[in-house]
Design a protein around this motif. Structure first.
Motif, PDB file in Angstrom:
ATOM      1  N   GLY A 145       0.801  -1.220   0.000  1.00  0.00           N
ATOM      2  CA  GLY A 145       0.000   0.000   0.000  1.00  0.00           C
ATOM      3  C   GLY A 145       0.830   1.264   0.000  1.00  0.00           C
ATOM      4  O   GLY A 145       0.372   2.318   0.472  1.00  0.00           O
ATOM      5  N   ALA A 146       2.034   1.212  -0.546  1.00  0.00           N
ATOM      6  CA  ALA A 146       2.922   2.383  -0.557  1.00  0.00           C
ATOM      7  C   ALA A 146       2.345   3.478  -1.456  1.00  0.00           C
ATOM      8  O   ALA A 146       1.853   3.205  -2.561  1.00  0.00           O
ATOM      9  N   TRP A 147       2.404   4.719  -0.970  1.00  0.00           N
ATOM     10  CA  TRP A 147       1.957   5.873  -1.751  1.00  0.00           C
ATOM     11  C   TRP A 147       3.070   6.296  -2.722  1.00  0.00           C
ATOM     12  O   TRP A 147       4.187   6.570  -2.311  1.00  0.00           O
ATOM     13  N   VAL A 148       2.751   6.324  -3.998  1.00  0.00           N
ATOM     14  CA  VAL A 148       3.684   6.786  -5.026  1.00  0.00           C
ATOM     15  C   VAL A 148       2.907   7.656  -6.000  1.00  0.00           C
ATOM     16  O   VAL A 148       1.752   7.352  -6.332  1.00  0.00           O
ATOM     17  N   THR A 157       4.965  -0.044  -9.758  1.00  0.00           N
ATOM     18  CA  THR A 157       4.624  -1.462  -9.943  1.00  0.00           C
ATOM     19  C   THR A 157       5.526  -2.391  -9.140  1.00  0.00           C
ATOM     20  O   THR A 157       5.246  -3.591  -9.045  1.00  0.00           O
ATOM     21  N   ILE A 158       6.617  -1.863  -8.588  1.00  0.00           N
ATOM     22  CA  ILE A 158       7.546  -2.737  -7.845  1.00  0.00           C
ATOM     23  C   ILE A 158       7.747  -2.255  -6.412  1.00  0.00           C
ATOM     24  O   ILE A 158       8.776  -2.543  -5.798  1.00  0.00           O
ATOM     25  N   VAL A 159       6.775  -1.532  -5.857  1.00  0.00           N
ATOM     26  CA  VAL A 159       6.949  -0.998  -4.506  1.00  0.00           C
ATOM     27  C   VAL A 159       7.165  -2.100  -3.475  1.00  0.00           C
ATOM     28  O   VAL A 159       7.770  -1.866  -2.423  1.00  0.00           O
ATOM     29  N   CYS A 380      14.095   3.142 -16.113  1.00  0.00           N
ATOM     30  CA  CYS A 380      15.361   2.417 -16.014  1.00  0.00           C
ATOM     31  C   CYS A 380      15.668   1.965 -14.577  1.00  0.00           C
ATOM     32  O   CYS A 380      16.251   0.896 -14.370  1.00  0.00           O
ATOM     33  N   VAL A 381      15.279   2.753 -13.575  1.00  0.00           N
ATOM     34  CA  VAL A 381      15.497   2.325 -12.192  1.00  0.00           C
ATOM     35  C   VAL A 381      14.626   1.110 -11.890  1.00  0.00           C
ATOM     36  O   VAL A 381      15.068   0.157 -11.237  1.00  0.00           O
ATOM     37  N   THR A 382      13.393   1.124 -12.369  1.00  0.00           N
ATOM     38  CA  THR A 382      12.518  -0.041 -12.221  1.00  0.00           C
ATOM     39  C   THR A 382      13.132  -1.250 -12.906  1.00  0.00           C
ATOM     40  O   THR A 382      13.147  -2.361 -12.350  1.00  0.00           O
ATOM     41  N   ALA A 383      13.647  -1.035 -14.121  1.00  0.00           N
ATOM     42  CA  ALA A 383      14.284  -2.125 -14.869  1.00  0.00           C
ATOM     43  C   ALA A 383      15.472  -2.693 -14.115  1.00  0.00           C
ATOM     44  O   ALA A 383      15.694  -3.915 -14.106  1.00  0.00           O
TER      45      ALA A 383
END
Length: 505
Positions: A145-148, A157-159, A380-383
């Motif tokens: 449930g992280a707020w982004v 999508t990867i919290v 890119c950080v998500t990747a």
């Protein structure tokens, strides 16, 4: 007397003086580690052998100047073997990314209360500024449930892989000293960077590559310059090696025209023969480090261009990261970071310039330029997190993302005058950093700020706490991991810091 005779006489006199200096008592005392007093002091200070070691004499780092980058074991079993630190130079606004404050939205446009200004120092705010509500829409994501905010759609999508530290603070409100504090443990020049400390303690797992590599993007260096990856008083072999994603990966890495590989090797061998003779004569361990650096440079001519080439990555990887081969960009650097740690580099430091959202022009506006910066890093950080995980590297690679301080809940009014665009001033009391991998809790948030994001109300942390936690994950007790310089044991965390046990899995 002729000019030639005068010249020969002067040469003879200089030679006689050189011999006299070599064999006189004064020369001996000067060259002998600054005299007998220094020798006596060195014998009294624990951990002072070779200029390094733990201050208590426990768990000393065994420094071999002939092999300064040899892989070494940490003080205790570690969760992390390597670090990728993503520093957003200029300080991104936590209020537009992770620290959701609906109460601040209701105050938008109102005069800032005096209670938020009294006794406070700001970089640019003067007089009474207006409050500035969040310039983004927020939603909760994942099982945690992280707020982004909407500015980071991929990262949201990867919290559940991330650990958010919501109440980090600092005592430096200007960029250069704040960056130095985060990266070296001191707001002043001269201290070793975190990457240098880590490489000093652990060496590198690939003797053909540097242990500490730096990549920059955004068109400028950080405000603190190259000092944020310098080695300070540690041996120079531990400073960060700056590489590039465009052109030659390292400046002057190619041999000059007409010089063959064999001739380059012969020239380095000749230089190192001179260095070896100098070490035999004077015993300075830095000379051995210099020999090692020449040999490393020779190896790097082959290994670095191969490692730094992202063109051979498959198409799906380029799609995942959003890379642009042949160009200088943050996405390319992030992919290179993965390749470097995969090859055994111990510490990879990325600096991305351009996050200073003052509102003085469109590029620095919180609702224009800031959004563009978010687009450049989000994918890119998500990747990187996903790619490390699918390769089995995330479990022992610590990824850290953050800036040097936060941004104010009020709008910046530079020198009392409203800026032409929306922006926020530097803020020391609260900002957000996130970590992933290497034994930190997944899908977890630690710390909380007040209802407008102005001050920490729980879980307050300092840069020293972040540094202590990073070293802990690498297997080091930050209080015992020291280096003796000028008779005093120094450490990355100075005289502060605690490991944030609450975020460790």
């Amino acid at each position: 007397m002729t000019q030639k005779e005068l010249y020969n006489q002067r040469l003879l006199r200089e030679a006689e003086m050189a011999v006299a200096r070599r064999y006189t008592r004064r020369h001996f005392l000067q060259e002998c580690a600054f005299g007998f007093g220094a020798l006596a002091l060195g014998s009294l200070l624990p951990g002072c052998q070779g200029g390094s070691g733990a201050a208590s004499g426990e768990d000393p780092i065994v420094f071999d100047p002939a092999h300064p980058l040899a892989a070494r074991l940490p003080m205790f079993p570690a969760k992390a073997r390597r670090v990728i630190y993503l520093h957003m130079a200029g300080a991104p606004s936590q209020l537009e990314l992770f620290d959701y404050k609906p109460a601040l939205a209701r105050l938008d446009g109102q005069d800032c209360p005096e209670s938020l200004l009294a006794g406070k120092r700001f970089a640019f705010i003067r007089g009474v500024p207006k409050m500035l509500g969040p310039q983004a829409k927020f939603a909760q994501h994942g099982q945690s449930g992280a707020w982004v905010s909407e500015h980071l759609p991929h990262l949201s999508t990867i919290v559940d892989e991330l650990c958010f530290l919501k109440a980090v603070s600092t005592d430096q409100f200007n960029h250069a000293p704040a960056q130095l504090l985060v990266q070296t443990g001191s707001p002043r020049l001269g201290r070793p960077s975190m990457g240098s400390w880590v490489t000093y303690g652990l060496g590198t797992e690939n003797q053909n590559l540097p242990g500490f590599v730096v990549l920059t993007s955004g068109g400028k260096f950080p405000d603190a310059g190259k000092s944020v990856w310098g080695s300070g008083f540690l041996p120079s072999v531990y400073q960060g090696v700056q590489c590039r994603s465009e052109g030659d990966p390292v400046l002057f890495i190619k041999d000059p025209a007409g010089m063959s590989r064999d001739l380059r090797k012969a020239s380095i061998d000749a230089i190192n023969e001179v260095n070896a003779a100098e070490y035999k004569e004077y015993g300075d361990p830095e000379t051995l480090s210099r020999i090692s650096q020449y040999e490393m440079a020779f190896k790097m001519q082959i290994s670095v261009p191969e490692t730094m080439n992202i063109s051979d990555e498959p198409a799906y990887i380029h799609e995942l990261y959003g890379t642009q081969p042949g160009k200088a960009c943050f996405a390319n650097n992030v992919l290179l970071a993965r390749k470097l740690v995969e090859k055994g580099v111990r510490f990879v430091q990325l600096f991305d310039w351009g996050w200073d959202s003052h509102g003085t022009d469109a590029s620095l506006a919180i609702d224009i330029g800031f959004i563009n910066k978010c687009r450049q890093v989000d994918r890119c950080v998500t990747a990187l997190i996903l790619d490390l995980k699918q390769r089995g590297l995330l479990e022992d690679t610590l990824v850290v993302w953050g800036g040097e301080f936060g941004r104010t809940p009020m709008m910046e009014n530079r020198e009392g005058k409203q800026n032409p665009f929306k922006g926020r001033d530097h803020h020391t009391d609260a900002f957000t950093i996130f970590m992933a991998g290497a034994g930190v809790k997944r899908g977890f948030s630690y710390g909380e700020t007040d209802e407008i994001g102005y001050s920490a109300i729980s879980g307050k942390l300092t840069p020293f706490d972040i540094q202590a936690t990073i070293l802990n994950q690498l297997g080091f007790d930050h209080e015992k991991f020291t280096y003796v310089f000028e008779g005093r044991p120094f450490r990355l965390t100075d005289v502060s810091g605690k490991v944030v046990e609450e975020i460790l899995a």
